[in-house]
Design an enzyme around this catalytic site. Structure first.
Site, PDB file in Angstrom:
ATOM      1  N   GLY A   6      -5.336  -1.056  -2.145  1.00 48.58           N
ATOM      2  CA  GLY A   6      -5.009   0.222  -1.503  1.00 48.58           C
ATOM      3  C   GLY A   6      -6.280   0.815  -0.942  1.00 48.58           C
ATOM      4  O   GLY A   6      -6.927   1.640  -1.571  1.00 48.58           O
ATOM      5  N   ASP A  49       0.816  -1.227   0.000  1.00 48.44           N
ATOM      6  CA  ASP A  49       0.000   0.000   0.000  1.00 48.44           C
ATOM      7  C   ASP A  49       0.846   1.271   0.000  1.00 48.44           C
ATOM      8  O   ASP A  49       0.325   2.351  -0.263  1.00 48.44           O
ATOM      9  CB  ASP A  49      -0.939   0.006   1.211  1.00 48.44           C
ATOM     10  CG  ASP A  49      -2.025  -1.047   1.097  1.00 48.44           C
ATOM     11  OD1 ASP A  49      -2.228  -1.570  -0.015  1.00 48.44           O
ATOM     12  OD2 ASP A  49      -2.656  -1.369   2.111  1.00 48.44           O
TER      13      ASP A  49
END
Ligand code: F6P
Length: 418
Positions: A190, A143
């Site tokens: 994400g 992420d």
């Protein structure tokens, strides 16, 4: 010289290169006389609590080396956040008890924000309980949302995979667009930060190149502007390629995929916003679409890893051991950018307390004013991270990935009751 054992633990979502970090830790530790045996916790911190310690000295050194090109978590990982010290001191005490029983003097915790917090607390409680252990966090997360570090090992490889997938699928759509598919929607991970979605933007530079639209979690979804942009793209270029982050939200803060809308199969939201977006396009504009959720494919695509990412993943593992044997505690090796082009970086030292529980979002100047693309500043940041190819060895047409033996050391403590 007094020797101590080391414990390495993987934590949270794995990456295409987290095993390279493991390799960096194990190989470096084996080269240091201060460290006797390197154990790896089975399935992350749960293995440490359960006293399930994999003895990495029983692995073939060639297999340890092969971790460099093997995705997934070689020793297993877990999503398990230790509660606060006040809420569950027993867990921390148990960890220290396990450390004591196995003479662990060095603890390496390879994870994201939560893991930094845990490693920080463990470093504090050890001293409070009269058992000192050098705790070193090691960064990792696809992420890319850890503070302080220039990037997070794991991200560069996902970024490369996402950009390449966008390029390739768009060539396909473009070929088919006159008589068939006009819109391709690709969903990437994400949940909170749009770094991975932004990486899709590396596939092209201009509006006539894909992706024509990126939907970021940082930008509230504007359905009207979005549909207008899809229409414009199809009318001008014949097709429209879209990258959508799983974390995209409506202006009121609800996730797009929680909107009660129907997905492409006509079911009420089934998770995943790519089908929601695709169906929205079909209902409003009538275009034929395809959609894909990259999901674990992006996180495990070691065959398309970034050499830069791989180098950094190994380097943080190596540096972590060097910090620990130098007596450092409660620190994390991070990546510091020295120059953009050519990219220069080095490892520097951060305090675990500064890394814990902070999520780094995309800066505003990385997203274009219309909210649908990346800026030059973002491109300058991202480009170096996907440089270089690090193909795994192949045999019979398939990558030669390794599987660890994962033999546990004998337990000496009573079972852990949660
Ligand atoms: O590791 C981070 C992440 O990859 C997120 O982007 C994603 O939302 C999540 O993990 C998925 O987690 P899990 O594998 O536990 O379902």
């Amino acid at each position: 010289m007094s020797q101590k054992n080391a414990l390495y633990s993987q934590s949270g979502g794995v990456t295409a290169v987290i095993n390279a970090t493991a390799c960096g830790v194990i190989q470096t530790a084996n080269a240091h006389d201060e460290i006797a045996t390197v154990y790896a916790a089975r399935n992350g911190i749960l293995g440490a609590l359960r006293e399930e310690l994999i003895d990495t000295s029983l692995e073939d050194p060639a297999d340890i080396a092969a971790l460099m090109h093997t995705p997934g978590g070689g020793f297993g990982s877990c999503r398990y956040k230790l509660k606060s010290l006040e809420e569950n001191k027993a867990e921390y005490e148990r960890l220290i008890e396990v450390f004591k029983a196995h003479d662990i003097g060095y603890f390496f915790y390879n994870g994201g924000g939560d893991s930094s917090d845990t490693a920080f607390k463990v470093s504090q409680i050890g001293d409070a309980l009269g058992y000192h252990v050098n705790c070193v966090g090691i960064p990792k997360t696809i992420d890319n949302d850890l503070p302080v570090t220039d990037t997070c090992p794991g991200f560069g490889s996902v970024a490369k995979y996402v950009a390449v997938s966008m390029m390739e699928a768009s060539l396909d759509v473009e070929s088919m667009a006159e008589t068939s598919t006009k819109v391709f929607v690709m969903e990437v991970m994400g949940r909170h930060a749009g770094w991975i979605a932004a990486a899709g933007g590396l596939a092209g530079r201009n509006h006539d190149e894909p992706p024509q639209i990126i939907l970021f979690p940082e930008v509230a979804f504007d359905q009207e502007a979005f549909l207008a942009r899809v229409k414009e793209s199809v009318e001008n270029y014949g097709y429209c390629s879209i990258v959508v982050s799983e974390g995209v939200k409506w202006p009121d803060g609800r996730f797009l995929s929680d909107a009660g809308t129907r997905d492409a199969f006509g079911h009420a939201q089934l998770g995943g916003c790519a089908p929601v977006i695709a169906n929205m396009v079909k209902e409003n504009l009538g275009y034929k679409y395809h959609w894909a959720v990259l999901d674990y494919l992006q996180r495990s695509a070691r065959h398309l890893a970034s050499q830069t990412d791989l180098d950094q993943a190994y380097a943080v593992g190596k540096a972590a051991v060097e910090y620990a044997v130098a007596g450092k505690n409660s620190v994390m090796p991070v990546i510091e950018r020295l120059a953009d082009k050519p990219y220069e970086w080095r490892i520097s030292e951060a305090q675990l307390g500064d890394m814990a529980n902070v999520e780094k979002m995309m800066p505003e100047d990385f997203i274009t004013d219309d909210g649908f693309g990346i800026t030059e500043a973002c491109r300058t940041y991202l480009e170096p991270l996907i440089q270089g190819e690090a193909y795994p060895p192949y045999k019979d047409g398939l990558p030669q990935y390794v599987r660890m033996k994962n033999q546990l050391a004998d337990k000496v403590l009573p079972a852990f009751e949660k």
